[in-house]
Design an enzyme around this catalytic site. Structure first.
Site, PDB file in Angstrom:
ATOM      1  CB  ALA A  39      -0.948  -0.010   1.196  1.00 20.59           C
ATOM      2  CB  ALA A  40       2.986   2.806   2.612  1.00 19.98           C
ATOM      3  CB  CYS A  85      -8.796  -3.641   3.916  1.00 19.88           C
ATOM      4  SG  CYS A  85      -7.317  -2.675   4.233  1.00 19.88           S
ATOM      5  CG  ASP A 136       0.552  -1.633   8.703  1.00 16.75           C
ATOM      6  OD1 ASP A 136      -0.135  -0.599   8.680  1.00 16.75           O
ATOM      7  OD2 ASP A 136       0.068  -2.771   8.541  1.00 16.75           O
ATOM      8  CG  ASN A 161      -3.248   3.845   0.033  1.00 16.62           C
ATOM      9  OD1 ASN A 161      -2.696   3.764  -1.050  1.00 16.62           O
ATOM     10  ND2 ASN A 161      -3.878   2.832   0.599  1.00 16.62           N
ATOM     11  CE1 TYR A 176     -34.615  14.940   8.651  1.00 17.47           C
ATOM     12  CE2 TYR A 176     -35.484  17.162   8.400  1.00 17.47           C
ATOM     13  CZ  TYR A 176     -35.692  15.807   8.617  1.00 17.47           C
ATOM     14  OH  TYR A 176     -36.963  15.330   8.790  1.00 17.47           O
TER      15      TYR A 176
HETATM   16  C1  LIG Z   1      -3.057   2.029  -6.097  1.00 17.40           C
HETATM   17  C2  LIG Z   1      -1.655   2.345  -5.633  1.00 17.40           C
HETATM   18  C3  LIG Z   1      -0.712   1.577  -6.473  1.00 17.40           C
HETATM   19  C4  LIG Z   1      -1.396   3.818  -5.723  1.00 17.40           C
HETATM   20  O1  LIG Z   1      -1.335   4.214  -7.038  1.00 17.40           O
HETATM   21  P1  LIG Z   1      -1.942   5.597  -7.536  1.00 17.40           P
HETATM   22  O2  LIG Z   1      -1.502   5.787  -8.905  1.00 17.40           O
HETATM   23  O3  LIG Z   1      -1.592   6.654  -6.567  1.00 17.40           O
HETATM   24  O4  LIG Z   1      -3.466   5.269  -7.590  1.00 17.40           O
HETATM   25  P2  LIG Z   1      -4.799   6.026  -7.188  1.00 17.40           P
HETATM   26  O5  LIG Z   1      -5.852   5.380  -7.946  1.00 17.40           O
HETATM   27  O6  LIG Z   1      -4.969   6.049  -5.723  1.00 17.40           O
HETATM   28  O7  LIG Z   1      -4.656   7.542  -7.635  1.00 17.40           O
HETATM   29  C5  LIG Z   1      -4.049   8.013  -8.785  1.00 17.40           C
HETATM   30  C6  LIG Z   1      -4.212   9.514  -8.876  1.00 17.40           C
HETATM   31  O8  LIG Z   1      -5.467   9.791  -9.452  1.00 17.40           O
HETATM   32  C7  LIG Z   1      -6.206  10.601  -8.627  1.00 17.40           C
HETATM   33  N1  LIG Z   1      -7.523  10.033  -8.596  1.00 17.40           N
HETATM   34  C8  LIG Z   1      -7.932   8.949  -7.919  1.00 17.40           C
HETATM   35  N2  LIG Z   1      -9.213   8.742  -8.143  1.00 17.40           N
HETATM   36  C9  LIG Z   1      -9.616   9.703  -8.976  1.00 17.40           C
HETATM   37  C10 LIG Z   1     -10.855  10.035  -9.542  1.00 17.40           C
HETATM   38  N3  LIG Z   1     -11.919   9.290  -9.295  1.00 17.40           N
HETATM   39  N4  LIG Z   1     -10.913  11.104 -10.353  1.00 17.40           N
HETATM   40  C11 LIG Z   1      -9.819  11.852 -10.590  1.00 17.40           C
HETATM   41  N5  LIG Z   1      -8.635  11.587 -10.054  1.00 17.40           N
HETATM   42  C12 LIG Z   1      -8.542  10.524  -9.258  1.00 17.40           C
HETATM   43  C13 LIG Z   1      -5.585  10.538  -7.268  1.00 17.40           C
HETATM   44  O9  LIG Z   1      -5.782  11.739  -6.559  1.00 17.40           O
HETATM   45  C14 LIG Z   1      -4.168  10.256  -7.577  1.00 17.40           C
HETATM   46  O10 LIG Z   1      -3.484  11.471  -7.801  1.00 17.40           O
HETATM   47  P3  LIG Z   1      -2.555  12.225  -6.742  1.00 17.40           P
HETATM   48  O11 LIG Z   1      -2.173  11.285  -5.660  1.00 17.40           O
HETATM   49  O12 LIG Z   1      -1.419  12.667  -7.572  1.00 17.40           O
HETATM   50  O13 LIG Z   1      -3.372  13.333  -6.242  1.00 17.40           O
HETATM   51  C15 LIG Z   1      -1.491   1.989  -4.136  1.00 17.40           C
HETATM   52  O14 LIG Z   1      -2.392   2.782  -3.384  1.00 17.40           O
HETATM   53  C16 LIG Z   1      -1.806   0.574  -3.883  1.00 17.40           C
HETATM   54  O15 LIG Z   1      -1.018  -0.268  -4.173  1.00 17.40           O
HETATM   55  N6  LIG Z   1      -3.028   0.296  -3.367  1.00 17.40           N
HETATM   56  C17 LIG Z   1      -3.576  -1.012  -3.246  1.00 17.40           C
HETATM   57  C18 LIG Z   1      -3.316  -1.638  -1.870  1.00 17.40           C
HETATM   58  C19 LIG Z   1      -3.837  -0.883  -0.720  1.00 17.40           C
HETATM   59  O16 LIG Z   1      -4.119   0.301  -0.776  1.00 17.40           O
HETATM   60  N7  LIG Z   1      -3.946  -1.635   0.418  1.00 17.40           N
HETATM   61  C20 LIG Z   1      -4.347  -1.106   1.686  1.00 17.40           C
HETATM   62  C21 LIG Z   1      -5.768  -0.884   1.783  1.00 17.40           C
HETATM   63  S1  LIG Z   1      -6.701  -2.358   1.509  1.00 17.40           S
HETATM   64  C1  LIG Z   2     -40.261  16.850  18.967  1.00 18.47           C
HETATM   65  C2  LIG Z   2     -40.394  18.320  19.345  1.00 18.47           C
HETATM   66  C3  LIG Z   2     -41.738  18.517  19.936  1.00 18.47           C
HETATM   67  C4  LIG Z   2     -39.306  18.712  20.312  1.00 18.47           C
HETATM   68  O1  LIG Z   2     -39.522  18.097  21.537  1.00 18.47           O
HETATM   69  P1  LIG Z   2     -38.341  17.544  22.422  1.00 18.47           P
HETATM   70  O2  LIG Z   2     -38.898  17.171  23.712  1.00 18.47           O
HETATM   71  O3  LIG Z   2     -37.220  18.516  22.424  1.00 18.47           O
HETATM   72  O4  LIG Z   2     -38.009  16.185  21.656  1.00 18.47           O
HETATM   73  P2  LIG Z   2     -36.690  15.430  21.283  1.00 18.47           P
HETATM   74  O5  LIG Z   2     -37.090  14.055  21.069  1.00 18.47           O
HETATM   75  O6  LIG Z   2     -36.032  16.087  20.133  1.00 18.47           O
HETATM   76  O7  LIG Z   2     -35.646  15.516  22.474  1.00 18.47           O
HETATM   77  C5  LIG Z   2     -35.956  15.477  23.814  1.00 18.47           C
HETATM   78  C6  LIG Z   2     -34.706  15.507  24.656  1.00 18.47           C
HETATM   79  O8  LIG Z   2     -34.198  14.208  24.745  1.00 18.47           O
HETATM   80  C7  LIG Z   2     -32.897  14.181  24.280  1.00 18.47           C
HETATM   81  N1  LIG Z   2     -32.817  13.018  23.439  1.00 18.47           N
HETATM   82  C8  LIG Z   2     -33.281  12.879  22.175  1.00 18.47           C
HETATM   83  N2  LIG Z   2     -33.017  11.653  21.733  1.00 18.47           N
HETATM   84  C9  LIG Z   2     -32.374  11.029  22.717  1.00 18.47           C
HETATM   85  C10 LIG Z   2     -31.838   9.747  22.855  1.00 18.47           C
HETATM   86  N3  LIG Z   2     -31.910   8.888  21.845  1.00 18.47           N
HETATM   87  N4  LIG Z   2     -31.246   9.418  23.986  1.00 18.47           N
HETATM   88  C11 LIG Z   2     -31.140  10.298  24.992  1.00 18.47           C
HETATM   89  N5  LIG Z   2     -31.663  11.537  24.938  1.00 18.47           N
HETATM   90  C12 LIG Z   2     -32.256  11.879  23.801  1.00 18.47           C
HETATM   91  C13 LIG Z   2     -32.665  15.410  23.470  1.00 18.47           C
HETATM   92  O9  LIG Z   2     -31.321  15.819  23.519  1.00 18.47           O
HETATM   93  C14 LIG Z   2     -33.605  16.373  24.090  1.00 18.47           C
HETATM   94  O10 LIG Z   2     -32.954  17.002  25.197  1.00 18.47           O
HETATM   95  P3  LIG Z   2     -32.330  18.474  25.204  1.00 18.47           P
HETATM   96  O11 LIG Z   2     -32.823  19.218  24.029  1.00 18.47           O
HETATM   97  O12 LIG Z   2     -32.726  19.009  26.489  1.00 18.47           O
HETATM   98  O13 LIG Z   2     -30.846  18.225  25.101  1.00 18.47           O
HETATM   99  C15 LIG Z   2     -40.160  19.214  18.105  1.00 18.47           C
HETATM  100  O14 LIG Z   2     -38.858  19.004  17.609  1.00 18.47           O
HETATM  101  C16 LIG Z   2     -41.111  18.859  17.020  1.00 18.47           C
HETATM  102  O15 LIG Z   2     -42.252  19.244  17.075  1.00 18.47           O
HETATM  103  N6  LIG Z   2     -40.656  18.102  16.017  1.00 18.47           N
HETATM  104  C17 LIG Z   2     -41.457  17.530  14.996  1.00 18.47           C
HETATM  105  C18 LIG Z   2     -41.548  18.400  13.733  1.00 18.47           C
HETATM  106  C19 LIG Z   2     -40.257  18.718  13.082  1.00 18.47           C
HETATM  107  O16 LIG Z   2     -39.183  18.643  13.659  1.00 18.47           O
HETATM  108  N7  LIG Z   2     -40.372  19.148  11.801  1.00 18.47           N
HETATM  109  C20 LIG Z   2     -39.271  19.570  10.980  1.00 18.47           C
HETATM  110  C21 LIG Z   2     -38.475  18.475  10.456  1.00 18.47           C
HETATM  111  S1  LIG Z   2     -39.447  17.324   9.518  1.00 18.47           S
HETATM  112 CA   LIG Z   3     -28.917  21.224   7.222  1.00 23.53          CA
END
Ligand SMILES: CC(C)(COP(=O)(O)OP(=O)(O)OC[C@H]1O[C@@H](n2cnc3c(N)ncnc32)[C@H](O)[C@@H]1OP(=O)(O)O)[C@@H](O)C(=O)NCCC(=O)NCCS
Ligand SMILES: CC(C)(COP(=O)(O)OP(=O)(O)OC[C@H]1O[C@@H](n2cnc3c(N)ncnc32)[C@H](O)[C@@H]1OP(=O)(O)O)[C@@H](O)C(=O)NCCC(=O)NCCS
Ligand SMILES: [Ca+2]
Ligand SMILES: Cc1cc2nc3c(=O)[nH]c(=O)nc-3n(C[C@H](O)[C@H](O)[C@H](O)COP(=O)(O)OP(=O)(O)OC[C@H]3O[C@@H](n4cnc5c(N)ncnc54)[C@H](O)[C@@H]3O)c2cc1C
Ligand SMILES: Cc1cc2nc3c(=O)[nH]c(=O)nc-3n(C[C@H](O)[C@H](O)[C@H](O)COP(=O)(O)OP(=O)(O)OC[C@H]3O[C@@H](n4cnc5c(N)ncnc54)[C@H](O)[C@@H]3O)c2cc1C
Ligand SMILES: [Ca+2]
Lengths: 567, 567
Positions: free
Chosen positions: B15-16, B47, B295, B317, B439
């Site tokens: 890789a590296a 990987c 590594d 990488n 969102y």
């Molecule tokens: C692939 C490898 C030989 C590196 O060769 P590389 O020529 O740098 O290959 P890449 O495909 O990563 O990138 C080539 C260039 O194209 C660019 N590039 C990559 N994807 C691109 C995309 N989708 N569009 C445009 N450019 C892109 C990159 O930025 C890179 O350019 P830069 O580094 O000069 O900015 C080396 O990373 C390798 O052996 N990897 C395989 C093993 C490995 O990574 N194992 C660990 C994880 S499982």
């Molecule tokens: C739901 C609503 C009434 C707000 O009421 P709320 O009591 O603040 O409800 P929530 O469920 O968001 O959170 C309650 C509290 O519990 C906490 N809480 C939320 N999820 C939690 C979780 N999984 N574990 C622990 N605490 C949690 C929150 O942090 C919040 O506390 P704090 O604000 O004091 O930090 C208001 O957001 C609402 O009317 N929403 C529906 C419409 C809407 O959002 N529309 C636009 C997007 S579609």
């Molecule tokens: Ca947003």
């Protein structure tokens, strides 16, 4: 308690309002909290309407219930939160001197005056509506209130609507388009400007256009609605600015929203230039006892510092929560501002964005920006990786990341969340180029798409590569410009799919041995591309090292080419 | 070119090494670049081995090919990159004075000396191996080289192995466990310490333990391998420290790796205290003409500034790419350090982490940290949201986010990438609590899981809520401690599933009316919980406001309870 309980009144019962009220309750069990809501329902997840309309789920209560399944009605607000929720009640005037709100119970017309110590305005926004002939016909509606969702869902279930027009090619327009399409309705989206999804750069927007058409829905751009056509008061079609008439039984208008600031304005509160209520970072209006949040306010851009409108459900909740804290402990919480981050699903594509587009960056005075368009997979091919096409923007001088747009069937949402957080942390391209992200094959490439985008952008910032967009290439080709087009993929790939725009095929691995096939004139423009641009980039380095002086790569490669191909 | 081409030699071809070589080539078409690789293959995606072994894909070439499907063999490196890749060739000595590397062609034994101007050491790491009796029996192996993957894949395809033991409960151990389990092999993971997955806090690790067992694989903790047992040179079982004997036909050892620093040490390069090659931020060793990456090196923690070992493919990488730049333009690129971010799939759960665990934070001298454990969905219930259970850590004084761990069937990867980026940007809980993330209902809740985690942690930092872990509650219950346990869910939820540890059920919506059912003694410890903790938290606020002084919520709620339930 020795002090009399605080009197808190909240106007608006959907997102920001209930959030402010609920948070205040958690911090003060004894305050008197009243929530005034015009509509019959409370706490509506408006963002879920398109999925309800589209039939992703059938139980309407899901739109208004807690995660435990309890409907958030006035009884719930009373029992669980001791909040007095007055539904079907409209706040009609705020008297800031007397510190009261006048309310009208809509079913009875009864008027009541409610005193407050602290007031919250969370009146949301109203949908804009085209001011054209025929706009009162039956069959035209918005998707803004839960009643709109009910109506559209009924139409879906009845199965009578054959053809629909969606007016407005923004997020909600396309969500509606998908919902109607899923219901078997032939749908056309009408967009007045030249490009759909205004937060995307036009090249990415164009790719979405092609994709949506490929899914069977239609899109017309650069063309507004001139009139709604009808018979017997019922919509029969839409007439466009250019005269085209589209027959349809349904038109859904989604052309944006305007903040509801009537109450605030009449109460003498400051309204900003963008038409929203002015607030400071505590979400306080020009009257320090009056707070405002959600779609009705203006907020600050964390990138430019300028005021912006950001009518998003997540922000409404965040701002409401900040107010809830300040209602009880004044000045205890701030809302810092927004990075303008949003997302939407369009069929099997995701469209996400954070920060600035090229257009908005220019408009905000960033004159010296660089962009990179990158096509790539979310996870490795052997794990069935899916495509994403993204554009990253940076400020050339500071290297600061300014924006990121991403589209495609791949996991766009993760990449947008990552870059949104990078923008929040004011990271530079250099920082992102060395980001330590979670890597394992089911979740990303060894170098995640976001990192590759930063690498490509870094290469551009350092002048190591020059890019040209698909649109520019198309223009050159159409004009018959004198440039040399080089496809560096394998013969097999060329056989399977190719642009057919006069290109020469030389696989990157053979290029060093076949330099004779390249233009003799070292100043001739050479545009290189491959599948994604990776091999084009390597080829460009080879040619530049051998003296060709005008070498460019077509950014994003063939997969980012939105025009017809030969194959 | 007037200067003679630079001579670059790279040791290590996975890789590296190839990354450094490839990047150097793009920046200098004329350099002479030699890649020395001991194994027969190059550029192996290690990987991906667990997924190849597990049958997720069948074409071994996928492990070593480009996205376009071209195997990265010496011909590819020659043609596409003009890199001279010598496979089956081991670098056996570095002469820094003479600036040469001595290499041995393994098939022939031939020795060659290759001169360099700049040298890169990317020799990776070697798997650790238990020094216990029987460790040379047939049937014991690691999964480190592609040959190991071949061997395990063959065993899978042959279908003869019935029972396997995986020695080591880390990332790779569980990836192997899943792969073997998918192949129909009954698998037991043996972990010497008390807790699997050492980067997780024990409470989250315990939940994974329960989950893996629920999938039919077994786990034994707190118990090392004392001996491998066999007959006729063939493994037949494993004997544990406590005497237990587990019959098995296969043992896969995955107990970590040790950096390969032999060559570097013998060449007199500085080796760090953790056993890796010392490098500066340019990835230069103590000899400025010698670079090292991957590594085999130690790198810097961006959180503590301390040296750490971080043997991950993404970092190999990134570091290789930094070297590629510095080889051609000295001092042009820096590798800033790591946040310790990783991820792994275990059946349908994802396990991700970034930054510090409670344990590693304490060890690093963060004495004043606060944590919050939060259970929640990735997307709304109406979109079929899936559970995540996460723990966020912050420094109490500065509010800085220090770490995040997340597990579950939900989209953990996105949340870990988000928090990793937040840590990189040195964001505080306050920043995350107001993050503007993408969102829409297909992608998150209105307030994303990461934001909710920040809210809960903020509440704890501000002293608005006191938490207690499931483990602490279990301890209290087992000891018969005098505390009042309050479940605040609905009667229906209680009917469907309950802990049965002596709790009283009072739904949160009824609590204000049923205070009489609570302990009269206002100092008595009350521990509240619900499904996730949300309603427990609201209930706690109510009780504290009414004078109970010792109210706590059980963090993460019932879904984070890893012990047996009544129902
Ligand atoms: C692939 C490898 C030989 C590196 O060769 P590389 O020529 O740098 O290959 P890449 O495909 O990563 O990138 C080539 C260039 O194209 C660019 N590039 C990559 N994807 C691109 C995309 N989708 N569009 C445009 N450019 C892109 C990159 O930025 C890179 O350019 P830069 O580094 O000069 O900015 C080396 O990373 C390798 O052996 N990897 C395989 C093993 C490995 O990574 N194992 C660990 C994880 S499982
Ligand atoms: C739901 C609503 C009434 C707000 O009421 P709320 O009591 O603040 O409800 P929530 O469920 O968001 O959170 C309650 C509290 O519990 C906490 N809480 C939320 N999820 C939690 C979780 N999984 N574990 C622990 N605490 C949690 C929150 O942090 C919040 O506390 P704090 O604000 O004091 O930090 C208001 O957001 C609402 O009317 N929403 C529906 C419409 C809407 O959002 N529309 C636009 C997007 S579609
Ligand atoms: Ca947003
Ligand atoms: C179809 C659709 C999809 C959306 N999708 C997304 C998405 O995916 N992501 C995203 O971030 N955002 C999305 N949004 C936007 C999001 O729903 C809004 O940003 C959010 O609802 C704003 O909350 P709010 O509380 O400010 O206003 P609202 O939710 O509009 O609530 C305001 C409430 O106040 C009431 N009211 C107004 N005036 C008065 C008065 N005088 N007296 C009493 N009551 C009054 C109104 O009846 C209304 O119920 C979507 C919106 C829609 C319509
Ligand atoms: C099964 C498995 C799963 C993994 N999963 C993940 C994961 O999901 N995410 C993640 O981030 N990381 C993962 N890793 C770790 C990742 O593969 C390594 O961090 C990465 O391969 C390190 O790259 P490297 O180039 O430093 O070393 P290596 O990939 O080990 O390459 C070093 C190469 O140098 C050769 N070599 C050594 N000494 C000499 C010499 N003297 N002469 C010539 N050649 C020599 C070796 O033969 C070897 O091919 C996983 C590793 C394994 C084994
Ligand atoms: Ca990582």
């Amino acid at each position: 308690m020795s002090n009399p309980p605080r009197k808190i009144v909240v106007i608006g019962g959907s997102a920001a309002g209930p959030k402010a009220a609920s948070k205040a309750r958690r911090l003060d069990e004894h305050a008197s909290i009243t929530l005034i809501q015009k509509e019959a329902d409370l706490s509506m997840a408006s963002c879920g309407y398109p999925y309800y309309v589209g039939g992703v789920f059938d139980d309407r209560n899901q739109l208004i219930c807690t995660p435990a399944g309890i409907v958030r009605d006035p009884v719930f607000f009373d029992k669980a939160k001791r909040i007095d929720a007055l539904t079907r009640t409209e706040a009609i005037a705020i008297d800031r001197a007397a510190k009261t709100v006048a309310c009208k119970h809509l079913p009875t017309g009864e008027i009541r005056t409610i005193p407050y110590d602290k007031l919250v305005i969370a009146t949301g926004a109203s949908p804009l509506y085209p001011q054209v002939p025929g706009n009162t016909l039956d069959g035209i509606q918005t998707l803004h209130k839960i009643g709109d969702a009910d109506a559209l869902r009924t139409l879906r279930d009845q199965g009578q609507v054959r053809r629909a027009v969606v007016v407005g090619g923004g997020l909600i327009g396309f969500e509606v388009c998908e919902a109607l399409h899923l219901a078997g309705i032939h749908t056309t989206v009408i967009e007045k400007t030249a490009s759909i999804l205004p937060f995307l750069d036009p090249d990415l927007a164009k790719l979405i256009e092609v994709y949506v058409r490929g899914n069977g829905a239609d899109i017309i751009t650069d063309n507004g609605v001139a009139a709604f056509l009808g018979e017997n008061g019922q919509l029969t079609g839409v007439k466009l600015d250019n005269g085209t008439e589209l027959p349809c039984d349904l038109a859904v208008v989604a052309v944006g929203v305007r903040p509801n600031v009537g109450l605030a304005r009449e109460a003498g509160l400051a309204i900003g230039e963008l038409g929203g209520i002015e607030v400071n970072e505590y979400m306080q209006t020009s009257d320090s006892d009056v707070y405002a949040a959600g779609d009705c306010v203006e907020c600050k851009s964390l990138i430019t510092g300028a005021k912006v409108r950001a009518p998003y459900g997540d922000l409404a909740n965040l701002q409401g929560r900040v107010i809830g804290q300040n209602l009880i402990e004044e000045g205890s919480a701030r809302f810092p501002g927004v990075t303008h981050t949003g997302i939407c699903k369009i069929f099997d594509y995701t469209v996400g964005f954070t920060g600035m587009s090229t257009q908005s960056a220019h408009a905000a005075g960033f004159t010296d920006i660089e962009t990179a368009t990158v096509s790539g997979l979310d996870i490795p091919p052997y794990m069935q990786g899916k495509l994403m096409i993204s554009k990253m923007l940076a400020d050339r001088k500071t290297g600061r990341v300014l924006g990121f747009q991403s589209i495609g069937p791949g996991d766009v949402s993760k990449r947008v969340a990552t870059v949104a957080t990078a923008i929040r942390g004011q990271l530079t391209i250099d920082d992102l180029a060395n980001a330590d992200l979670p890597y394992a094959p089911p979740y990303s490439l060894a170098l995640d798409h976001v990192i590759v985008a930063a690498h490509v952008l870094e290469n551009k910032l350092l002048g190591r590569v020059r890019g040209v967009s698909a649109a520019e290439v198309k223009q050159r080709v159409d004009k018959g410009a004198d440039c040399f087009l080089l496809d560096t993929r394998t013969p097999q790939e060329f056989e399977d799919m190719r642009l057919g725009i006069g290109e020469t095929l030389v696989p990157v691995g053979a290029l060093r041995d076949r330099l004779g096939e390249l233009p003799e004139d070292k100043d001739k423009e050479i545009i290189i591309y491959c599948h994604s641009a990776l091999r084009g980039y390597e080829a460009a380095a080879m040619l530049e090292a051998r003296g060709w002086r005008n070498v460019k790569i077509m950014e994003g490669g063939i997969v980012a080419w939105p025009y017809p191909r030969e194959k």
